[in-house]
Design a protein around this motif. Structure first.
Motif, PDB file in Angstrom:
ATOM      1  N   VAL A  68       0.860  -1.179   0.000  1.00  0.00           N
ATOM      2  CA  VAL A  68       0.000   0.000   0.000  1.00  0.00           C
ATOM      3  C   VAL A  68       0.899   1.233   0.000  1.00  0.00           C
ATOM      4  CG1 VAL A  68      -1.757   1.292   1.275  1.00  0.00           C
ATOM      5  CG2 VAL A  68      -1.866  -1.203   1.176  1.00  0.00           C
ATOM      6  N   ALA A  97      -8.088  -3.197   6.780  1.00  0.00           N
ATOM      7  CA  ALA A  97      -6.736  -3.482   6.296  1.00  0.00           C
ATOM      8  C   ALA A  97      -6.217  -4.800   6.867  1.00  0.00           C
ATOM      9  CB  ALA A  97      -5.797  -2.337   6.669  1.00  0.00           C
ATOM     10  N   THR A 100      -7.875  -7.574   4.916  1.00  0.00           N
ATOM     11  CA  THR A 100      -7.276  -7.698   3.578  1.00  0.00           C
ATOM     12  C   THR A 100      -5.948  -8.439   3.649  1.00  0.00           C
ATOM     13  OG1 THR A 100      -8.338  -5.653   2.835  1.00  0.00           O
ATOM     14  CG2 THR A 100      -6.407  -6.394   1.594  1.00  0.00           C
TER      15      THR A 100
END
Length: 299
Positions: A68, A97, A100
């Protein structure tokens, strides 16, 4: 327990002497060992097992862990650090997050549960120690709200040929503070003291290591020490560590509060966001605090 670096016992707060110890450790060393912290010991042990299993996944799965921001995804062994690989996550404070990250690595429901619990506990501990540090310097501590966090699990594949070499090169952390759950069996972490000598930080189960980074030095107008550190290979084995980084505000620039600036202590650094500073370090290949000098205000 041999303690070449300072030891901060959270069970002793709010005694005023403990705030003084924390301030001195942060100014003189930029590094300390944390006792009686907020992460349950059984959770630390479970997380170590989960981390080891994730780092042992096939390469094609680990590559699903994409960046990211730079360094927040899978880092394969490289020419600079051939013995080192890591998996990463940005932003630790975001449940989405974390989910993920788990999905990228095909984590089981048990692994997800452990990672979620650990993320919550370590985030709480980062904010707590950051608040105590601000208070030790005489400041209100609410400035940490909403700061970005990064998480990285590290594996060192030490071989007989690598004994005596460096697993990771000398560096400072770019962010404000780092909480490290080090390998409880395999040493190798070394921090630089004020004289420029490296001091070993030997394993001690159940404790955490806190390092201060470049952002802490800039925010404190140079008062806090951004500790240089490295990992040395001492034996032919696998070494695993878990690092959680409190980086800085997500959008606002970091600058020293007015309380740290006066006629005797002029402002040292121009305001900069963490993202801007991270890119500066990467573009200039300056990974041991030297990039701060590029931000220094010329008198």
């Amino acid at each position: 327990m041999a303690n070449p670096i300072p030891v901060i016992d959270l069970s002793q707060f709010p005694a005023s002497g403990e705030y003084d110890k924390l301030r001195l450790a942060s100014e003189e060393w930029g590094c300390f060992r944390l006792l009686n912290h907020k992460i349950p010991l059984p959770l630390m042990a479970e997380m170590k097992i989960v981390v080891r299993s994730l780092l042992d996944l096939p390469m094609e799965i680990k590559k699903n862990n994409t960046d990211v921001i730079a360094g927040s995804g899978y880092m394969a062994p490289s020419k600079v650090n051939p013995l080192y690989e890591a998996l990463g996550l940005y932003d630790l404070g975001s449940s989405q997050a974390v989910q993920t990250f788990c999905s990228q690595l095909h984590a089981s429901s048990y692994q997800r549960e452990v990672i979620e619990k650990y993320a919550g506990a370590v985030y709480e501990q980062m904010v707590d120690i950051g608040q105590k540090l601000a208070e030790s310097l005489g400041l209100w501590s609410g400035f940490l709200k909403g700061w970005a966090c990064q998480f990285r699990i590290n594996k060192y594949n030490f071989t007989p040929e690598s004994v005596g070499s460096s697993g990771v090169q000398i560096h400072t952390d770019a962010g404000f503070l780092t909480i490290l759950q080090d390998d409880e069996n395999v040493g190798g972490l070394e921090v630089m003291d004020k004289s420029g000598a490296f001091v070993p930080v030997d394993p001690y189960p159940g404790t955490l290591i806190v390092n201060l980074g470049d952002t802490a030095k800039a925010w404190s107008n140079g008062r806090l020490c951004n500790v240089k550190h490295r990992v040395q290979c001492r034996e032919a084995t696998i070494r695993v560590s878990i690092a959680s980084f409190l980086l800085g505000p997500k959008e606002e620039a970091v600058e020293a509060p007015p309380e740290f600036v006066d006629s005797d202590h002029p402002r040292l650094y121009v305001p900069v966001t963490h993202e801007e500073y991270r890119k500066l370090r990467l573009s200039k290949y300056l990974h041991a605090g030297e990039a701060l000098e590029l931000l220094r205000i010329k008198s």
